[in-house]
Design a protein around this motif. Structure first.
Motif, mmCIF file in Angstrom:
data_model
loop_
_atom_site.group_PDB
_atom_site.id
_atom_site.type_symbol
_atom_site.label_atom_id
_atom_site.label_comp_id
_atom_site.label_asym_id
_atom_site.label_seq_id
_atom_site.Cartn_x
_atom_site.Cartn_y
_atom_site.Cartn_z
ATOM 1 N N GLY A 95 13.785 7.620 -7.698
ATOM 2 C CA GLY A 95 15.006 6.731 -7.231
ATOM 3 C C GLY A 95 15.645 7.262 -5.935
ATOM 4 N N ALA A 96 14.916 8.000 -5.360
ATOM 5 C CA ALA A 96 15.602 8.975 -4.074
ATOM 6 C C ALA A 96 15.280 8.100 -2.764
ATOM 7 C CB ALA A 96 14.736 10.313 -3.883
ATOM 8 N N GLY A 97 14.210 7.049 -2.963
ATOM 9 C CA GLY A 97 13.977 6.145 -1.890
ATOM 10 C C GLY A 97 12.648 6.341 -0.963
ATOM 11 N N LYS A 98 11.609 6.880 -1.786
ATOM 12 C CA LYS A 98 10.150 7.209 -1.078
ATOM 13 C C LYS A 98 9.713 5.904 -0.750
ATOM 14 C CE LYS A 98 8.901 9.776 -4.646
ATOM 15 N NZ LYS A 98 10.099 9.612 -5.577
ATOM 16 N N SER A 99 9.707 5.328 -1.701
ATOM 17 C CA SER A 99 8.767 3.863 -1.444
ATOM 18 C C SER A 99 9.530 3.008 -0.328
ATOM 19 C CB SER A 99 8.394 3.231 -2.857
ATOM 20 O OG SER A 99 7.562 4.101 -3.640
ATOM 21 N N GLU A 135 -1.296 -2.314 0.597
ATOM 22 C CA GLU A 135 -1.138 -3.307 -0.067
ATOM 23 C C GLU A 135 -1.080 -2.939 -1.707
ATOM 24 O OE1 GLU A 135 0.543 -6.455 -1.001
ATOM 25 O OE2 GLU A 135 -0.053 -6.636 1.274
ATOM 26 N N GLN A 136 0.196 -3.511 -1.982
ATOM 27 C CA GLN A 136 0.241 -3.186 -3.751
ATOM 28 C C GLN A 136 -0.037 -4.315 -4.544
ATOM 29 O OE1 GLN A 136 1.170 -0.208 -4.670
ATOM 30 N NE2 GLN A 136 1.181 0.568 -2.458
ATOM 31 N N LEU A 177 0.483 4.149 6.587
ATOM 32 C CA LEU A 177 1.425 4.462 5.379
ATOM 33 C C LEU A 177 0.578 4.162 4.018
ATOM 34 C CD1 LEU A 177 4.466 2.412 7.019
ATOM 35 C CD2 LEU A 177 3.861 4.511 7.489
ATOM 36 N N LEU A 178 0.954 4.993 3.261
ATOM 37 C CA LEU A 178 0.103 4.962 1.814
ATOM 38 C C LEU A 178 1.043 5.462 0.882
ATOM 39 C CD1 LEU A 178 -3.188 7.182 2.915
ATOM 40 C CD2 LEU A 178 -2.778 4.672 2.727
ATOM 41 N N ASP A 179 1.256 4.359 0.024
ATOM 42 C CA ASP A 179 2.232 4.599 -1.272
ATOM 43 C C ASP A 179 1.297 5.127 -2.473
ATOM 44 O OD1 ASP A 179 4.186 5.082 -2.815
ATOM 45 O OD2 ASP A 179 5.227 2.873 -2.649
ATOM 46 N N GLU A 180 1.554 6.481 -2.900
ATOM 47 C CA GLU A 180 0.776 6.465 -4.185
ATOM 48 C C GLU A 180 -0.809 6.234 -4.041
ATOM 49 O OE1 GLU A 180 1.861 8.548 -6.103
ATOM 50 O OE2 GLU A 180 4.014 8.648 -6.320
ATOM 51 N N ILE A 203 1.517 8.675 6.842
ATOM 52 C CA ILE A 203 2.603 9.052 6.121
ATOM 53 C C ILE A 203 2.339 8.628 4.810
ATOM 54 C CG2 ILE A 203 5.302 8.679 5.959
ATOM 55 C CD1 ILE A 203 5.141 7.625 9.070
ATOM 56 N N VAL A 204 2.272 9.659 3.677
ATOM 57 C CA VAL A 204 2.231 9.420 2.424
ATOM 58 C C VAL A 204 2.982 9.660 1.267
ATOM 59 C CG1 VAL A 204 0.657 11.683 2.431
ATOM 60 C CG2 VAL A 204 0.329 9.778 0.718
ATOM 61 N N VAL A 205 3.122 8.793 0.305
ATOM 62 C CA VAL A 205 3.894 9.355 -0.790
ATOM 63 C C VAL A 205 3.229 9.300 -1.838
ATOM 64 C CG1 VAL A 205 5.592 8.286 -2.322
ATOM 65 C CG2 VAL A 205 6.009 7.809 -0.360
ATOM 66 N N SER A 206 3.223 10.648 -2.437
ATOM 67 C CA SER A 206 2.347 10.994 -3.682
ATOM 68 C C SER A 206 2.975 12.054 -4.655
ATOM 69 C CB SER A 206 0.944 11.658 -3.091
ATOM 70 O OG SER A 206 0.310 12.048 -4.283
ATOM 71 N N HIS A 207 2.517 12.013 -5.803
ATOM 72 C CA HIS A 207 3.227 12.622 -6.904
ATOM 73 C C HIS A 207 2.063 13.874 -7.128
ATOM 74 C CE1 HIS A 207 1.164 10.099 -9.509
ATOM 75 N NE2 HIS A 207 0.676 11.268 -10.126
#
Length: 527
Positions: free
Chosen positions: A37-41, A70-71, A178-181, A206-210
């Protein structure tokens, strides 16, 4: 270069981040981290132009191309796999379509010929003749077999669609990627390939990952979203973690020293301000007191669960003996004469590409399924707990969370049960939520609460990190490292395997059992 200037994003009255100023430069990979919920995506969508800013601007150098993972898995269902990938460069794909449409005309005119020539020149300048082979290389690297390259997207499995969309985002070396997970739903081989691709990538990522290991491997910088700010750190995830913890410790230590000094000064002023001989000293100390400032330590949006698996009944020497276990499903041999023995100090990670086999084996060992042949025997001291990958059946009824967990607890006191919920971040009114409305991550955390309250000495966990945020994965990792019982598990989290497993088992695609007498890093290198 991608510039973020004074960007604020607000939803209603809630501000996700405000007055953000960042520069993303060529040759660097930026990992975006933050609590759920912090706003990464959201930040990635703003950078991609898919969401407007509340205030501020996003700018990029002219003629640069930005690519966004693309999601929507159904968006390209009517296109072939290879065409879907090439659409990663929309301009090139459009030229290719226009060119083919002109050549397909039955009444090809002189004007058409001139237009076709212009398009051919543009196509050649953009290296269009290599587009299909370049797309095929990406697909093959991610594990999409050549025979699927000209199939329609709608005919692929969900996991294969994810790989194709990832190949699309990587196609033709975008200037900003840009890569989201991106590692979600990828097998180990595909993740390794992606890591190597990004480490060799010369532009901006720029990548979002857990995935902590993934961020450590590919990132040169970390963009941390916390306190409604985005702060840039040089280095990978581990460096960020150590730096941020050090800064927090230093701030607390400095505040402690300042508070001690304040008390000392206040005591002196209180004792001697009315004393004529000491009045000058008291005045001097008042001025010194006014100059002391405490560092503001804001509460982080990050919340770490506390995971600690304890048990009362000790394990004997006999844990588990599996002999010639076999299972065929839909004509495919999933387990073929699997044989192994476990000792009371074993923590076993099931690795490799055949994750279905581990799930089938786990179900058999927990008597959810039956083998076609062979046998297994648990030791008399074993009390096992099972986390199932497919756990939707657990959450069908609208039972209140605290009541559901109470059913699994020997101690039925409300405060005792709520304590285990609190460990997994369910506090106050959260404990009264109905389990049938919980999110994926909440379900996993509730199941972990159950495993803790049941006090099992043997745990079987099938992909327990699915749906968890990085903080929860870190807590689970620590809890499993400290667990003194027997553990069998599967996970896509590289670091969890590396730091926890004492034995590595693989069931290959033919159902054959292999034990690898090496550490996980060596196993991956050998592959």
């Amino acid at each position: 270069m991608l510039n973020v200037s004074n960007v604020t994003y607000q939803i209603g009255k809630d501000i996700l981040f405000e007055d953000v100023n960042l520069k993303f430069t060529k040759g660097n990979c930026y990992g975006v981290i933050g609590a759920n919920g912090a706003g990464k995506s959201t930040l990635l969508k703003i950078l991609a132009g898919k969401l407007p800013t509340t205030r501020g601007t996003i700018t990029m150098d002219q003629n640069q191309r930005l690519s966004f993972l693309e999601q929507d898995q159904f968006k390209y269902d009517e296109f072939t796999v290879i065409d879907t990938v090439i659409q990663g460069n929309k301009k090139l794909y459009q030229i290719m379509i226009e060119k083919n449409e002109i050549y397909a005309k039955p009444d090809f005119s002189e004007e058409d010929g001139i237009k076709a020539g212009e398009l051919e020149s543009l196509f050649d300048d953009m290296n269009g003749w290599n587009a299909e082979s370049d797309a095929a290389i990406l697909l093959t690297g991610l594990g999409i077999d050549v025979e699927k390259h000209y199939e329609l997207m709608k005919d692929l499995s969900s996991n294969d669609k994810v790989k194709v969309l990832l190949a699309q985002s990587l196609f033709d070396q975008p200037d900003v990627l840009l890569l989201d997970e991106p590692t979600n739903h990828l097998d180990t081989k595909a993740v390794l390939w992606l890591e190597n691709f990004l480490m060799d990538f010369e532009n901006t990522v720029i990548v979002v990952s857990h995935d902590r290991y993934f961020l450590n491997k590919v990132c040169t910088h970390i963009a941390d979203i916390d306190y409604k700010q985005v702060t840039l750190y040089a280095g990978n995830y581990d460096f960020w973690y150590e730096s941020s913890q050090l800064m927090l410790r230093q701030a607390k230590e400095q505040n402690k020293k300042s508070e001690e000094k304040i008390k000392e000064l206040q005591d002196f002023i209180s004792r001697f301000s009315a004393n004529a001989s000491k009045s000058k000293q008291a005045t001097s100390r008042k001025k010194a007191l006014e100059k002391i400032e405490l560092t503001e330590i804001r509460p982080s949006t990050r919340r770490y669960p506390y995971i600690n698996f304890k048990y009362e009944k000790s394990l004997g020497d006999d844990i588990l003996k599996v002999e010639n276990l076999s299972k065929t499903i839909d004509g495919v041999k999933v387990l073929d004469n699997v044989t192994f023995t476990l000792g009371k100090t074993d923590k076993v990670a099931f690795i490799g590409l055949n994750d279905k086999a581990a799930t089938v084996l786990f179900n058999i060992l927990n008597e959810v399924d039956t083998p076609d042949a062979g046998s297994f025997k648990w030791g008399e001291t074993v009390i096992k707990g099972y986390f199932r990958k497919d756990n939707n059946f657990e959450f069908k009824k609208p039972t209140v969370m605290v009541d559901w967990l109470t059913d699994y607890s020997k101690n039925k006191e409300n405060t005792y049960v709520r304590g285990f919920l609190g460990r997994m971040l369910f506090s106050g009114e959260d404990a009264l939520k109905k389990i049938n409305v919980l999110s994926g991550g909440e379900r996993v955390r509730l199941l972990m609460s159950r495993l803790m309250i049941e006090e099992k000495n043997t745990l079987i966990l099938d992909e327990p990190t699915n749906h968890l945020d990085m903080e929860s994965i870190t807590a689970l990792n620590k809890g499993l490292q400290e667990f003194k019982g027997v553990l069998l598990f599967t996970t896509q989290d590289h670091q969890l395997v590396s730091t926890t497993a004492t034995r590595l088992f693989e069931i290959d695609e033919a159902g054959k059992f292999i034990e690898h007498i090496v550490d996980y890093e060596t196993y991956l290198e050998n592959r």
